[in-house]
Each structure stands twice: as structure tokens, then as C-alpha cells.
Design a protein around this motif. Structure first.
Motif, PDB file in Angstrom:
ATOM      1  N   ILE A 152       1.012  -0.989   0.082  1.00  0.00           N
ATOM      2  CA  ILE A 152       0.309  -0.113  -0.063  1.00  0.00           C
ATOM      3  C   ILE A 152       0.860   1.358   0.179  1.00  0.00           C
ATOM      4  O   ILE A 152       0.517   2.219  -0.553  1.00  0.00           O
ATOM      5  N   LEU A 209       2.181   1.746  -3.544  1.00  0.00           N
ATOM      6  CA  LEU A 209       1.142   2.537  -4.205  1.00  0.00           C
ATOM      7  C   LEU A 209       0.840   3.767  -4.254  1.00  0.00           C
ATOM      8  O   LEU A 209       0.673   4.533  -5.049  1.00  0.00           O
ATOM      9  N   GLN A 210       0.800   4.162  -2.888  1.00  0.00           N
ATOM     10  CA  GLN A 210       0.834   5.713  -2.652  1.00  0.00           C
ATOM     11  C   GLN A 210       1.856   6.536  -3.207  1.00  0.00           C
ATOM     12  O   GLN A 210       1.676   7.559  -4.013  1.00  0.00           O
ATOM     13  N   PHE A 230       1.078   6.535  -7.035  1.00  0.00           N
ATOM     14  CA  PHE A 230       0.019   7.240  -7.408  1.00  0.00           C
ATOM     15  C   PHE A 230       0.464   8.688  -7.218  1.00  0.00           C
ATOM     16  O   PHE A 230      -0.219   9.513  -8.014  1.00  0.00           O
ATOM     17  N   TYR A 258       3.944   4.587 -12.710  1.00  0.00           N
ATOM     18  CA  TYR A 258       3.756   2.911 -12.226  1.00  0.00           C
ATOM     19  C   TYR A 258       4.682   2.070 -12.992  1.00  0.00           C
ATOM     20  O   TYR A 258       5.137   2.235 -14.168  1.00  0.00           O
ATOM     21  N   HIS A 265      -9.636   3.112  -5.619  1.00  0.00           N
ATOM     22  CA  HIS A 265      -8.753   1.717  -5.004  1.00  0.00           C
ATOM     23  C   HIS A 265      -7.861   2.002  -3.844  1.00  0.00           C
ATOM     24  O   HIS A 265      -8.127   1.316  -3.069  1.00  0.00           O
ATOM     25  N   LEU A 266      -7.077   3.054  -3.987  1.00  0.00           N
ATOM     26  CA  LEU A 266      -6.319   3.583  -2.924  1.00  0.00           C
ATOM     27  C   LEU A 266      -6.942   3.982  -1.600  1.00  0.00           C
ATOM     28  O   LEU A 266      -6.592   3.616  -0.620  1.00  0.00           O
ATOM     29  N   THR A 325      -6.528   2.146   2.092  1.00  0.00           N
ATOM     30  CA  THR A 325      -6.190   2.859   3.158  1.00  0.00           C
ATOM     31  C   THR A 325      -7.257   3.091   4.302  1.00  0.00           C
ATOM     32  O   THR A 325      -6.844   2.926   5.482  1.00  0.00           O
ATOM     33  N   SER A 380      -8.344  -0.323   5.919  1.00  0.00           N
ATOM     34  CA  SER A 380      -7.194  -1.192   6.184  1.00  0.00           C
ATOM     35  C   SER A 380      -7.302  -2.000   7.331  1.00  0.00           C
ATOM     36  O   SER A 380      -6.833  -3.116   7.357  1.00  0.00           O
ATOM     37  N   VAL A 439      -5.863  -3.134  -9.498  1.00  0.00           N
ATOM     38  CA  VAL A 439      -4.920  -2.010  -9.619  1.00  0.00           C
ATOM     39  C   VAL A 439      -3.924  -2.574 -10.985  1.00  0.00           C
ATOM     40  O   VAL A 439      -3.820  -1.808 -11.581  1.00  0.00           O
ATOM     41  N   TYR A 493       2.139  -5.172  -8.482  1.00  0.00           N
ATOM     42  CA  TYR A 493       0.758  -5.551  -7.578  1.00  0.00           C
ATOM     43  C   TYR A 493      -0.084  -6.810  -8.154  1.00  0.00           C
ATOM     44  O   TYR A 493      -0.995  -7.115  -7.721  1.00  0.00           O
TER      45      TYR A 493
END
Length: 382
Positions: free
Chosen positions: A66, A69-70, A73, A78, A102-103, A107, A110, A125, A135
Motif C-alpha cells: 500500500i 502504491l501511494q 500514485f 507506475y 482503489h487506494l 487505506t 485497512s 490495480v 501488484y
């Protein structure tokens, strides 16, 4: 036997076979010998590091994935490896909004997010990025499930190599991995070259009227190619057995490990590559088999990158295991590995049988794919 001996001599004298020998030795010296012969050392307490291990633990994987990915983003950049190639993906504004949803789920929810929900979201994702990202299912655990090995882990790995692999088995898997890259491609060149040389030398015209049965000729050629390709591999296996025995004089090694892996691992690869090339070349009368085999080889090599540590052969005709040890991982996937090898051995026999049928029809006047295509093009031009 006379026909088989003749075919073996023809293979031995062909330029592609000499190229195969050179490539085999080059791979052996510059990759396996340079990378695969690290001397095993028994782990001792208080070492600075015992290496890393891959674990599928949600509490390890989820927060790290996560966080990554943050970061991607925020930069709208990516990392992905579609078909094994590195690629930086920049998403459109609409897809970034979808990624934000999705993020947010990952979060904000979570604490209550289950591991299955996490994997499903990460799969979405990955699809949004275009596949091949870190991912996706193929990379998620290997990228974010790495934790340091403990002393106990290192002791267990060492014991498995000594007791289950008898040392030489661990080296033999790396040997099969490297040599498989050569065995998975170059037999196609040898097979195609022999068939095309037959056509150039007029061997078809001289051979077709004779009483040699089609199955006998095809079987002799096929067996000759397989035998001549495996011969230097088995010779290297013998040398490596001697080298391992010399490096570990105090240990009881498995003297048959390299031969078992060569025949059980590499031979099915050689058989299916030679059979596919033989079929396509006999049908088409061209060297297109080389191009098709190269594409198959390249795609397999790229798709196999996530499985390079072994344990997951899937449908790869070139299984991967490029790590010294990982004995328990290999043992866990051994049943799948055996079925994989049996599948390709059986497929090779089917391809050879089809080749015999095509060869027999050509003896009775059937046109090759090349002649058929040439006639169709001439007809269209006229």
C-alpha cells in the motif's frame, strides 16, 4: 541403426550443431560456472545476514504494498514489466481517479480489510496499470513478502541441501536452469537446417521412391537430433559430478543428480522443441519454424521471470530454478513439475506422429505449405 547413425553424422557435421555446442559451452562457463558454484557454508550464529526469504504473510505484504502504491500514485508513475520488459506507465486523468478509489479502499478500510479483499483490489490495480505490475498476483508476494532469514531458517535450508539434495542436487537444478535456456531454442535451428538441406540437396527426390518407411525415417532423424543435443549436456553433467565431488570430499553427494535432472528436466524440453520444429519445417518447407520457436522461447523466458526461484513450473516448457537451494520450495512443487515434464514429453510424441503423417502425404504428392502459398500468390497475381 544404420539410418540412425547416418542422421547422427549429419547432425554432427551441420553448422547449427556447432553453434549449439559453442552456445552451450558459453552459457556453462559465463553463467553457470561464474554464478552457480558458490561453496556452501554452514551457517554460524551471529552472522550479519542470512539472506532473505519469501513469505506470504498479510501483515508483512499489505502495508509495504500500500505504501508503494501511494508513492506511485502521487507521482503518477507506475512500474510494470509486461512480457518481461521494464515499462513506466502514466495513467490518464480518468484512470487516476479510478486508482484513487482503489487506494481509498485500501487505506481507509485497512484495519478491517481482509487479505482476500486486499488481493482482489490489487488485481484490479494491476489491470488498471495494464498488467505486469508489482501488484499483480505473479509479483505481489515476491516483491512485498521479503523478510530476513533467521539463523534457524538458514540452518533448515542448509540441512535440506545436505540431507535431501545430497549437495549435488542443489547445483544440478541451477545447471538445468541455465542449460535449459539453450536447450529451449537451438535444437529448432538444427532441425530446420537439416530439413532445408535435404530439400536443397535433392534428398527428398532420391529418398521418397525408396522403401524406407516414413515413420522410420522421421523417428531416426528425431532420435538423432535428441541424442546429439543431449550428448554434450550429459558429458557436462559427468564433469560437474566430478567437480562437486572434488569440492565436497567429506560429504556423501548424489552421483546421479546431474544425470537425473538432465534427463528428467532438460530432455522433455529438447524433445518438444525438436518435434515442433520438425513438424513445422516438414509441413512448410521453410525456416519459419525458427522464427516461431524463437517467439515461443522468448515469451516463455519473459513469463518465467517471476518464477525464477523455482517451485512453480506451470505450463512453462522451460522450468526455472535459478537459486542454490530452495529445496523445500522445489519439493513443494515437485508433483506439478513432474506433470509438466510428462505433458511436454507426451506432446512431443503427438507432434512427431503428425509429422510422420505429413511426410507420408508429401511422398504421395502433397504440396508443402511453401508450394501451396506460392501457387496461391501466383493465382492471385494472374
Amino acid at each position: 541403426m544404420r539410418l540412425l547413425a547416418t542422421e547422427c553424422r549429419r547432425v554432427l557435421r551441420s553448422l547449427p550443431y556447432l553453434i549449439f555446442i559453442a552456445a552451450l559451452l558459453l552459457m556453462y562457463v559465463t553463467n553457470y560456472r561464474a554464478d552457480g558454484l558458490e561453496k556452501l557454508q554452514k551457517p554460524s550464529p551471529n552472522q550479519a545476514s542470512y539472506g532473505m526469504k519469501e513469505v506470504e504473510l498479510p501483515e508483512v505484504i499489505m502495508p509495504v504494498a500500500i505504501q508503494m502504491l501511494q508513492m506511485e500514485f502521487a507521482n503518477n508513475s507506475y512500474t510494470a514489466y509486461p512480457y518481461g520488459f521494464y515499462k513506466t506507465v502514466v495513467l490518464s486523468e480518468a484512470k487516476q481517479r479510478e486508482m484513487a478509489e482503489h487506494l481509498a479502499l485500501l487505506t481507509e478500510a485497512s484495519p478491517s480489510l481482509s487479505y482476500e479483499q486486499f488481493k482482489q483490489t490489487m488485481e484490479q490495480v494491476d489491470q488498471l496499470i495494464g498488467g505486469g505490475s508489482q501488484y499483480g498476483e505473479s509479483f505481489l508476494v515476491s516483491n512485498f513478502g521479503q523478510v530476513p532469514k533467521s539463523y534457524e531458517d538458514a540452518q533448515r535450508d542448509y540441512a535440506a541441501i545436505i540431507e535431501q539434495d545430497h549437495i549435488s542436487g542443489a547445483y544440478a537444478r541451477i545447471f538445468a536452469d541455465y542449460i535449459g535456456i539453450i536447450a529451449g531454442l537451438l535444437p529448432a535451428f538444427i532441425t530446420a537446417a537439416l530439413a532445408l538441406r535435404d530439400r536443397k540437396d535433392g534428398l527428398y527426390e532420391n529418398l521418397y521412391p525408396r522403401s524406407i518407411r516414413s515413420w522410420r525415417f522421421i523417428a531416426s532423424r528425431y532420435a538423432a537430433i535428441a541424442a546429439m543435443v543431449m550428448l554434450p549436456i550429459l558429458l557436462l553433467s559427468g564433469y560437474e559430478t566430478y567437480a562437486i565431488a572434488s569440492s565436497y570430499p567429506e560429504q556423501m553427494i548424489d552421483y546421479f543428480a546431474f544425470f537425473k535432472y538432465s534427463l528428467g528436466w532438460l530432455l522433455p524440453t529438447v524433445l518438444v522443441v525438436a518435434a515442433a520444429s520438425l513438424l513445422i519445417t516438414e509441413w512448410s518447407g521453410t525456416a519459419i519454424a525458427v522464427a516461431l520457436q524463437f517467439a515461443w522461447w522468448f515469451m516463455t523466458l519473459m513469463v518465467g521471470i517471476p518464477f525464477i526461484d523455482g517451485g512453480k513450473p506451470g505450463l512453462l516448457y522451460m522450468p526455472r530454478h535459478n537459486a542454490l537451494g530452495n529445496t523445500e520450495l522445489f519439493a513443494a512443487g515437485l508433483e506439478d513439475f513432474i506433470w509438466n515434464r510428462l505433458l511436454y514429453a507426451a506432446l512431443s510424441l503427438v507432434l512427431v506422429a503428425v509429422t510422420v503423417v505429413i511426410y507420408e502425404k508429401k511422398r504421395r504428392g502433397m504440396r508443402s505449405g511453401r508450394d501451396w502459398l506460392a501457387q496461391r500468390l501466383a493465382h492471385r497475381r494472374s
